[in-house]
Design a protein around this motif. Structure first.
Motif, short mmCIF file in Angstrom:
data_model
loop_
_atom_site.label_atom_id
_atom_site.label_comp_id
_atom_site.label_asym_id
_atom_site.label_seq_id
_atom_site.Cartn_x
_atom_site.Cartn_y
_atom_site.Cartn_z
N ASN A 59 0.82 -1.20 0.00
CA ASN A 59 0.00 0.00 0.00
C ASN A 59 0.86 1.27 0.00
O ASN A 59 0.62 2.19 0.78
CB ASN A 59 -0.92 0.00 1.23
CG ASN A 59 -2.16 0.83 0.98
OD1 ASN A 59 -2.67 0.88 -0.13
ND2 ASN A 59 -2.64 1.52 2.02
N ARG A 60 1.87 1.29 -0.87
CA ARG A 60 2.74 2.45 -0.92
C ARG A 60 3.33 2.59 -2.31
O ARG A 60 2.95 1.86 -3.23
CB ARG A 60 3.85 2.32 0.12
CG ARG A 60 4.82 1.17 -0.12
CD ARG A 60 5.80 1.00 1.02
NE ARG A 60 6.44 2.26 1.36
CZ ARG A 60 7.32 2.40 2.37
NH1 ARG A 60 7.63 1.37 3.10
NH2 ARG A 60 7.87 3.55 2.62
N LYS A 61 4.22 3.55 -2.47
CA LYS A 61 4.87 3.75 -3.77
C LYS A 61 6.01 2.74 -3.95
O LYS A 61 6.45 2.10 -3.00
CB LYS A 61 5.42 5.17 -3.85
CG LYS A 61 4.37 6.27 -3.71
CD LYS A 61 3.58 6.43 -4.97
CE LYS A 61 2.47 7.46 -4.83
NZ LYS A 61 2.94 8.82 -4.57
N MET A 91 -6.98 0.82 -17.02
CA MET A 91 -8.04 1.48 -17.78
C MET A 91 -8.94 2.31 -16.87
O MET A 91 -10.15 2.28 -16.95
CB MET A 91 -8.87 0.42 -18.54
CG MET A 91 -8.06 -0.35 -19.58
SD MET A 91 -8.97 -1.70 -20.30
CE MET A 91 -10.25 -0.82 -21.18
N LYS A 92 -8.30 3.03 -15.96
CA LYS A 92 -8.98 3.92 -15.02
C LYS A 92 -9.96 3.17 -14.12
O LYS A 92 -10.91 3.75 -13.60
CB LYS A 92 -9.69 5.07 -15.76
CG LYS A 92 -8.75 5.92 -16.59
CD LYS A 92 -9.42 7.17 -17.07
CE LYS A 92 -8.52 7.96 -18.01
NZ LYS A 92 -7.20 8.26 -17.45
N SER A 93 -9.76 1.88 -13.96
CA SER A 93 -10.58 1.11 -13.04
C SER A 93 -9.88 1.10 -11.68
O SER A 93 -8.86 1.77 -11.49
CB SER A 93 -10.73 -0.32 -13.54
OG SER A 93 -9.53 -1.04 -13.34
N ASN A 94 -10.40 0.33 -10.75
CA ASN A 94 -9.77 0.22 -9.43
C ASN A 94 -8.93 -1.04 -9.32
O ASN A 94 -8.61 -1.47 -8.22
CB ASN A 94 -10.84 0.24 -8.34
CG ASN A 94 -11.31 1.65 -8.08
OD1 ASN A 94 -10.96 2.57 -8.80
ND2 ASN A 94 -12.12 1.84 -7.05
N PHE A 95 -8.60 -1.65 -10.45
CA PHE A 95 -7.81 -2.87 -10.45
C PHE A 95 -6.32 -2.58 -10.69
O PHE A 95 -5.97 -1.82 -11.60
CB PHE A 95 -8.30 -3.83 -11.53
CG PHE A 95 -9.58 -4.53 -11.18
CD1 PHE A 95 -9.58 -5.65 -10.36
CD2 PHE A 95 -10.80 -4.06 -11.66
CE1 PHE A 95 -10.76 -6.30 -10.03
CE2 PHE A 95 -11.98 -4.70 -11.33
CZ PHE A 95 -11.96 -5.82 -10.51
N TYR A 106 -7.84 -5.07 -5.89
CA TYR A 106 -8.99 -4.23 -6.21
C TYR A 106 -9.25 -3.27 -5.06
O TYR A 106 -9.39 -3.68 -3.90
CB TYR A 106 -10.23 -5.10 -6.44
CG TYR A 106 -11.49 -4.31 -6.67
CD1 TYR A 106 -11.62 -3.53 -7.82
CD2 TYR A 106 -12.54 -4.33 -5.76
CE1 TYR A 106 -12.77 -2.79 -8.04
CE2 TYR A 106 -13.70 -3.61 -5.98
CZ TYR A 106 -13.81 -2.83 -7.13
OH TYR A 106 -14.94 -2.10 -7.34
N PRO A 160 -14.25 1.06 -3.89
CA PRO A 160 -14.57 2.49 -3.81
C PRO A 160 -15.67 2.77 -2.78
O PRO A 160 -16.81 3.10 -3.13
CB PRO A 160 -15.02 2.82 -5.23
CG PRO A 160 -15.58 1.55 -5.75
CD PRO A 160 -14.81 0.44 -5.10
N ALA A 219 -16.56 -0.30 -11.20
CA ALA A 219 -15.24 0.11 -10.73
C ALA A 219 -14.69 1.23 -11.61
O ALA A 219 -14.11 2.19 -11.14
CB ALA A 219 -14.29 -1.08 -10.74
N THR A 220 -14.91 1.08 -12.92
CA THR A 220 -14.41 2.09 -13.83
C THR A 220 -15.08 3.43 -13.58
O THR A 220 -14.45 4.48 -13.56
CB THR A 220 -14.67 1.65 -15.29
OG1 THR A 220 -14.09 0.37 -15.47
CG2 THR A 220 -14.09 2.64 -16.27
N ALA A 237 -14.00 5.13 -10.25
CA ALA A 237 -12.60 5.50 -10.04
C ALA A 237 -12.42 7.02 -10.03
O ALA A 237 -12.79 7.72 -10.95
CB ALA A 237 -11.74 4.89 -11.14
N ASP A 268 4.24 10.20 0.34
CA ASP A 268 5.05 9.00 0.14
C ASP A 268 5.66 9.04 -1.26
O ASP A 268 4.95 9.23 -2.25
CB ASP A 268 4.13 7.78 0.30
CG ASP A 268 4.93 6.51 0.50
OD1 ASP A 268 6.13 6.61 0.77
OD2 ASP A 268 4.33 5.43 0.40
#
Lengths: 496, 102
Positions: free
Chosen positions: A223-225, A348-352, A399, A402, B20-21, B24, B93
């Protein structure tokens, strides 16, 4: 002015009397006195206003007072700014910290490992229903110049209630900061990035103790860079060396593209008396040469592709202490590693987030073996002369849910497989076991709950089924294994 | 009988992906679109980087009305932009890897 008013009043009264000669007004003495008093009061007010209007220097006083206050404030601000700037320039290093408390509940079946004892017989089990650790890290960075930057990290990683005992699993320099080992502070990384000016090509030199542990894709699960130059499937450990990086973006147009040439030592022969002599222990140093091409994929934001080729020459095995045998040391040969790593965040701008990493290794033994509790062992074999190839795959998906009331938690799943002869340099794993070295299958499920921008919790479960033994060791024929590991854990991590 | 279940499963997966898309948050795109319109090479204003200031300093900067011209950015969009800037600000970070020169 007073005279003027009195004169005006006198004239007014006279005029009033004169003009109204035929209509003489007679005032009672009290009323007359009241008018005079009002005139005096008015005169006093006029005098006061005139006094306020004139400053001692003759300048208007109404404007001079705010100016004076403003100047005082500005002087104060400049004084404060001078102090802040002086302190900033003196404070050459920015400090940050991390603290992680973790509890593991693990159970290992048919455990095998090298010790001075006879290897454990099948059926041997080890377990701990609550193994607690604390890990503290002090992070440092300094931008000395625009083209000269320092980064460092000191680490203390310990088991609960255990400050002194050395950890027998700390096999050396490559994982001393990544396994619990008392309350000693270790040098995890300390390196300089230098981009020399005046060169016709964009070249950077990085030297010191490298950012070579917890590399891609660890940042997804952590959960970081990004935390390392190298994909973790091939190289995950503390390492000293030098890297030259040629920027390619201006030539090929691919964002953040570059070609790296790295050199380091996986083993430098020394002993406690003659630390600086060449080969005092009779072994050649293990030199590691590597080339990496990395880039962000064209058209895919926040993605990473790394192609790797690495050669470790004169791979050393020095197990004199572990095996309690002064003859248990030799250079066993060379090993080649190749890798492809691909990852993309918020696909693709999703949360995956997803990644795929492949690794290949090939050994070139030199005929040497060392004695061990299993008998003579060589480079990934027992005869010291047979060459072997292995491979591994490491993939995963995460994932981000949101759901704002829960601070957008994350769930993730990872899988990795290593073949019978899989070996790479991953001893600096963040797990209590060397997950990416495992010869077999590993399934890893986790959930990350952020509480705020600094604090998160992670709970997870890992199941590893070993197909072959001696995972993570470069010596000995792996042989079949029925070992299984189940680990449930929870950690709290605060980083600031 | 298997085919309807497969279709249902595929539909659920596609639905999750679509949700999800949509959900986001894309502060980066907002930052590039709104701020990048002027703050770019050869643009009306100099190039800026979120790492130029600490996160709270950026928040203060806009709260104090220090931007020299009215940005005309809607409040909701500004919040997204500030969230993105703060997550990439000087005190956020930062990635750690040997530098790649441009």
């Amino acid at each position: 002015m007073k005279k003027t008013l009195f004169a005006a009043a006198a004239v007014f009264l006279w005029c009033g009397s004169a003009l109204a000669e035929p209509q003489t007004v007679t005032l009672p003495a009290a009323d007359y006195q009241a008018i005079i008093n009002q005139l005096k009061a008015l005169q006093g007010r006029v005098d006061a206003l005139e006094h306020e209007k004139q400053s001692p220097s003759g300048k208007p006083a109404t404007a001079a007072l705010p100016d004076s206050k403003l100047k005082k404030d500005v002087d104060s601000i400049y004084d404060t700014l001078d102090q802040v700037q002086t302190k900033t320039l003196k404070d050459k290093i920015n400090l940050g910290a991390e603290l992680r408390t973790r509890v593991d509940n693990f159970h290992v079946k048919d455990h095998q490992y090298f010790t001075t004892k006879t290897p454990m017989a099948p059926g041997h089990q080890e377990s701990n229903d609550n193994s607690w650790t604390n890990r503290f890290r002090l992070n440092m960075d300094a931008e000395l110049l625009k083209n000269l930057k320092f980064t460092g990290r000191l680490t203390a990683y310990k088991d609960f209630s255990d400050s002194a005992s050395p950890n027998p699993d700390v096999i050396g320099d490559s994982n001393s900061s990544h396994l619990p080992d008392g309350s000693n502070v270790k040098l995890d990384r300390a390196y300089i990035d230098w981009v020399p000016e005046g060169l016709s090509v964009p070249l950077a030199i990085t030297f010191g103790r490298h950012p070579s542990s917890e590399g891609p894709p660890n940042e997804i699960k952590e959960n970081r860079k990004r935390q390392s130059t190298y994909p973790s499937l091939l190289f995950d450990g503390e390492a000293d060396g030098v890297v030259a990086t040629l920027g390619l973006e201006r030539y090929i147009g691919w964002k953040d593209s570059g070609l790296r040439f790295a050199w380091g030592k996986a083993y430098q022969d020394s002993d406690t008396v003659n630390a600086y002599l060449d080969s005092p222990g009779g072994l050649d140093d293990t030199n590691v040469f590597a080339t990496f091409f990395e880039t962000q994929l064209p058209g895919v934001d926040d993605s990473l592709l790394v192609l790797s080729a690495l050669k470790a020459k004169d791979l050393a095995a020095n197990f004199t202490n572990l095996f309690n045998d002064q003859n248990a040391k030799a250079n066993l040969g060379d090993i080649d590693l190749y890798g492809i790593h691909l990852q993309a965040m918020k696909i693709m701008k999703s949360n995956f987030d997803a990644f795929l990493s492949l690794g290949l290794d090939r050994t070139h033994p030199n005929g040497q073996t060392i004695p061990s509790p299993l008998g003579p062992v060589g480079l990934l074999d027992n005869d010291g002369s047979s060459s072997h190839s292995g491979w591994a795959v490491y993939t995963g998906l995460a994932y981000t849910i949101p759901y704002v009331p829960f601070n957008n938690p994350k769930v993730g799943f990872e899988f990795n497989y290593g073949s019978e002869y899989w070996f790479s340099f991953t001893s600096g794993s963040t797990e209590l076991y060397n997950k990416l070295a495992i010869r077999g299958d590993v399934y890893d499920l986790y959930y990350i709950q952020p509480f705020n921008e600094y604090l998160f919790a992670r709970i997870g479960y890992t199941f590893a089924k070993y197909s072959h033994g001696l995972s993570g060791f470069q010596i000995g024929d792996p042989g079949a294994s029925s070992e299984e590991l189940r680990n449930a854990y929870m950690l709290m991590d605060c980083r600031f | 009988m298997k085919r309807p279940y497969r279709r249902l499963s595929a539909g659920i997966v596609l639905g999750i992906l679509a949700a999800a898309t949509t959900a986001a948050a894309d502060g980066q795109a907002m930052f590039l679109e709104k701020c990048g319109a002027c703050h770019k090479s050869g643009g009306k204003a100099s190039v800026i980087n979120p790492a130029d200031k600490a996160g709270q300093v950026w928040v203060n900067y806009f709260a104090r009305g220090r931007h020299p011209v009215d940005t005309g950015i809607a409040e909701a969009d500004m919040k997204q932009i500030l969230d993105f800037i703060s997550s990439h600000a000087a005190d956020s970070d930062q990635p750690a890897a040997a530098v790649i020169p441009k």
